[in-house]
Design an enzyme around this catalytic site. Sequence first.
Site, mmCIF file in Angstrom:
data_model
loop_
_atom_site.group_PDB
_atom_site.id
_atom_site.type_symbol
_atom_site.label_atom_id
_atom_site.label_comp_id
_atom_site.label_asym_id
_atom_site.label_seq_id
_atom_site.Cartn_x
_atom_site.Cartn_y
_atom_site.Cartn_z
ATOM 1 N N TYR A 152 -9.771 -0.296 2.258
ATOM 2 C CA TYR A 152 -9.419 -0.537 3.648
ATOM 3 C C TYR A 152 -9.041 0.756 4.363
ATOM 4 O O TYR A 152 -8.516 1.685 3.759
ATOM 5 C CB TYR A 152 -8.244 -1.516 3.743
ATOM 6 C CG TYR A 152 -8.690 -2.915 4.122
ATOM 7 C CD1 TYR A 152 -8.900 -3.880 3.156
ATOM 8 C CD2 TYR A 152 -8.908 -3.261 5.456
ATOM 9 C CE1 TYR A 152 -9.320 -5.159 3.490
ATOM 10 C CE2 TYR A 152 -9.324 -4.535 5.798
ATOM 11 C CZ TYR A 152 -9.528 -5.482 4.814
ATOM 12 O OH TYR A 152 -9.944 -6.739 5.157
ATOM 13 N N ASP A 196 0.773 -1.235 0.000
ATOM 14 C CA ASP A 196 0.000 0.000 0.000
ATOM 15 C C ASP A 196 0.809 1.292 0.000
ATOM 16 O O ASP A 196 0.254 2.358 -0.259
ATOM 17 C CB ASP A 196 -0.951 0.010 1.192
ATOM 18 C CG ASP A 196 -2.184 -0.855 0.936
ATOM 19 O OD1 ASP A 196 -2.437 -1.181 -0.238
ATOM 20 O OD2 ASP A 196 -2.890 -1.194 1.905
HETATM 21 CU CU LIG Z 1 -8.743 -8.136 5.789
#
Ligand SMILES: [Cu+2]
Length: 817
Positions: free
Chosen positions: A515, A428
């Site tokens: 996320y 990320d």
């Molecule tokens: Cu997860």
Amino acid sequence: MVTETLQHTTAVDRRRVGLEACCDGGEDEKSQQRTTRRWKIIAAFLTTLLLACLAVMCCVLLRQNDVKRSCDASCDVISRTEYMDAPLTPFSELTVEEVETVLYHFQSNHSQFRITDVKKAGMGDNYIHMMEAIVPPKALVLDYLKRGGTLPERKARVIVFRGNATPPVVEEYQVPLSRPHMTSVIQTESRKTRVPYSMKPFSRVEFRDVFRRLIPMVVKQLGHVVKESYGASLGPGCSPKCLRLSMTPVSTAFLPPDTRAAWFWLAYDREFFTLHPLDLQFLVDTTHVDSSQWAVKKVYYADQFFDTFQQLDMSYRQGGINVTRVTFPEGPEEELYSSLHLRGKPFPEDDRPPPVTVLPHGNRFKVRGSRVDYLRWQFTLRVSPSVGLQLFDVNFGGERIAYEISLQEVAVLYTGYTPASSVLFFADSAGLFGTRMRGMLEGEDCPPHAVYLDTRMFASNDGGLKRFARAMCLFEHNTELPLRRHRAYSMTGAFYGGLTDTVLVLRAFISLINYDYILDYKFHANGAIEVSISSTGFLAASFYYPPEERFGTRIHKHVTAGLHQHLFHFKADLDIAGTRNNFTSMDIGVEEKKDTWGHDPQASRSQFFVSKTTRRTEKDACYHYNFSTPKYLLVSGGEETDLGHRRSYRVLPQGMSPPLLPPGNGFEPSVPWSRCQVAVTKHKDSETTSSSIYAMWDAKDPVVNFTSYWADDEVIENEDLVTWVTLGTYHIPHLENTPNTATVGTTVSLFLAPFNYFTEDPSMASRDAVRVSPRDPKHPYSGSVVQRYNTSSLLTCIPDFKLPDEELSEDSEDLFT
Ligand SMILES: [Cu+2]
Ligand SMILES: *[C@@H]1O[C@H](CO)[C@@H](O)[C@H](O)[C@H]1NC(C)=O
Ligand SMILES: *[C@@H]1O[C@H](CO)[C@@H](O)[C@H](O)[C@H]1NC(C)=O
Ligand SMILES: *[C@@H]1O[C@H](CO)[C@@H](O)[C@H](O)[C@H]1NC(C)=O
Ligand SMILES: *[C@@H]1O[C@H](CO)[C@@H](O)[C@H](O)[C@H]1NC(C)=O
Ligand SMILES: *[C@@H]1O[C@H](CO)[C@@H](O)[C@H](O)[C@H]1NC(C)=O
Ligand SMILES: *[C@@H]1O[C@H](CO)[C@@H](O)[C@H](O)[C@H]1NC(C)=O
């Protein structure tokens, strides 16, 4: 070029105003000093009188009202500008002027760089992707911290996308800010600083071409397939039933040499799209900087593969496919399984809100510039685009414990049946952590009394230099868990002693597409630091086919979510009683012994014992967790004490996740750090980060190969050491992960806690403690003395907190940028 919006009012601004109002007494005195002596005396008298009146009024109000706003909270609060424009430290990020210097240098030196403004740049242009300050060599910084003097030279690290070079390349430059003409490509052994375009991180420029090029292509060639299969369409005019095109980048591990490619997939554009994936996916070779040269390499639809859109179209028209027929998820958003609106039978049944924390007498921490002071703790914080939040020069009780503590990488390794879900491997940091920290919601993401900090940085994906509102918050938090306590309850020697674990929390959220990671640094009164990370947000999902069951969980009629592993890598450059340290383990074993004093002196039994091993070299220090060999991991330094101990800090990872992919396989070489749960290396200024913003793509030839940090096997005895810790979890999705994944059970933590570092628990000096002693030790029931060390137990006020709702109804830019 350099754009900034400075006009917004914020919580911090408002709070500052509030506190200044509180401290009017002080302000009054200051202004009176300018008047004549006589006036001064009169004024002082009046001021005293006024303050006395105020005190009386306060008491009256208190009695009448019970709760009131604090009047003795510290006036020393930060405002957003003070934080960023504070006097420079060796850790400071680039100032506006420094950013301008870099831009001016690259733009004026047209013949060499031919830089295009990020707002106008295309893929074939050269432009600056991001820039950040380079932290000077540690020795210089330590010297400066000790002796002061002149600040070590300020340098910027500038990542330039050179789309018009042949072949196109990403280059990392260093710019000495006082002599920018000395700009050069960074020379270092520990990372590549010229990176092929096939491994370049995401960029807004590339996305622009993705949408401009690919959407019309799908609409033109497969519009009817899409419409008939999904009852919705893509591109302009799709309303009200729209589809969304998303990209899953493919690591070079899975591609021919020097190629860049991504799987693209469709989803319904409803809250939230990752929970509405469809079964049209296509692989596009995006190697070329001229997107008209991009080519579709493979198409996946209805669980069949095709080489081209035309081939799919033809088969579709000829009826050779078991076509997909699903319908747009209609109805109110509130009722969608994937939306975050209240639904179900509401609770509680009455309107009472949840508990909130109250500060009886204001915040006990101070922020001056980027330096934070909290009781016995002090540290400097910094947010750079690439690494995000970093702590430097972390002190407890006036001694440095850590030079740096930071999160290095967040990786998510997925699995799946459909092609796009089976090559889903995220690293990320490609999204630039620093720029993904923004827009915290006051009173919700942090408690009402929190202080928020903004950041400012230059990243092309955000159109250049930009301020990010509410990127972090600081607040003191009562965990309501005793840090220590004992109740001695017998008829002799009864006493009670206790101390609640109250911590300073520095919190940031990193939101990346689906996320949200919550990163917390917590500072305890016993000298322990806790770094924890929790995950929430939306699952990544794919269209359901029965073979997908092996790889995850069916979470909706047509949706499945794949099993995945979250991995986090942390750096802790600890300096324990100086920079010369050892990495030692206290190993717990079992041995046989005979009790010569026992009833059967020949009988043997087992018991634990502890032995110490100091790791001599870096290769010895790659720690693989083994359940059968429990141990404490210690970083120690200083002189041996009278009792024969070295002052140490314990490194305690909580939440380790075994790497299961074979080393060197597929994406794995991009996260080689995950092979050691803890690694210890000799500090090198060049080995700044264990990963890079290219890790999502670079498996074939990693830009930073963490293994090489320790494979040279340097001696680590009596050296300046850096500890690297991998935390992680496997996540098997389940129905309760919709619409959102709860943080419960996802939190992993790294504790750095004193171990024979102090001669006793330093929290013994905390005045937050309580002690109860019987007045007469012989008669513990007949009255006791309660000692609270003069801290006021009276709840005098509640914070003057206003929910941000009214402000948000007018302006919610900060929340959603
Ligand atoms: Cu997860
Ligand atoms: C342009 O850059 C080169 C190399 O960095 C440097 O030698 C030269 O002095 C620069 N020219 C200007 C005008 O800044
Ligand atoms: C279509 O579905 C039928 C029945 O499930 C199956 O027998 C056939 O193999 C499928 N055809 C294709 C091309 O997948
Ligand atoms: C864990 O330690 C035990 C005892 O030393 C050893 O026998 C075993 O092989 C180790 N396991 C691994 C996976 O290294
Ligand atoms: C590190 O270990 C070596 C060998 O055991 C020892 O000589 C040295 O004094 C130790 N240094 C520290 C700082 O603990
Ligand atoms: C990383 O470095 C190690 C040690 O130098 C080396 O053995 C390994 O091949 C490197 N990995 C890659 C993918 O180049
Ligand atoms: C509390 O106040 C008393 C009386 O003023 C003083 O003697 C004592 O030192 C104080 N204790 C602490 C811990 O500040």
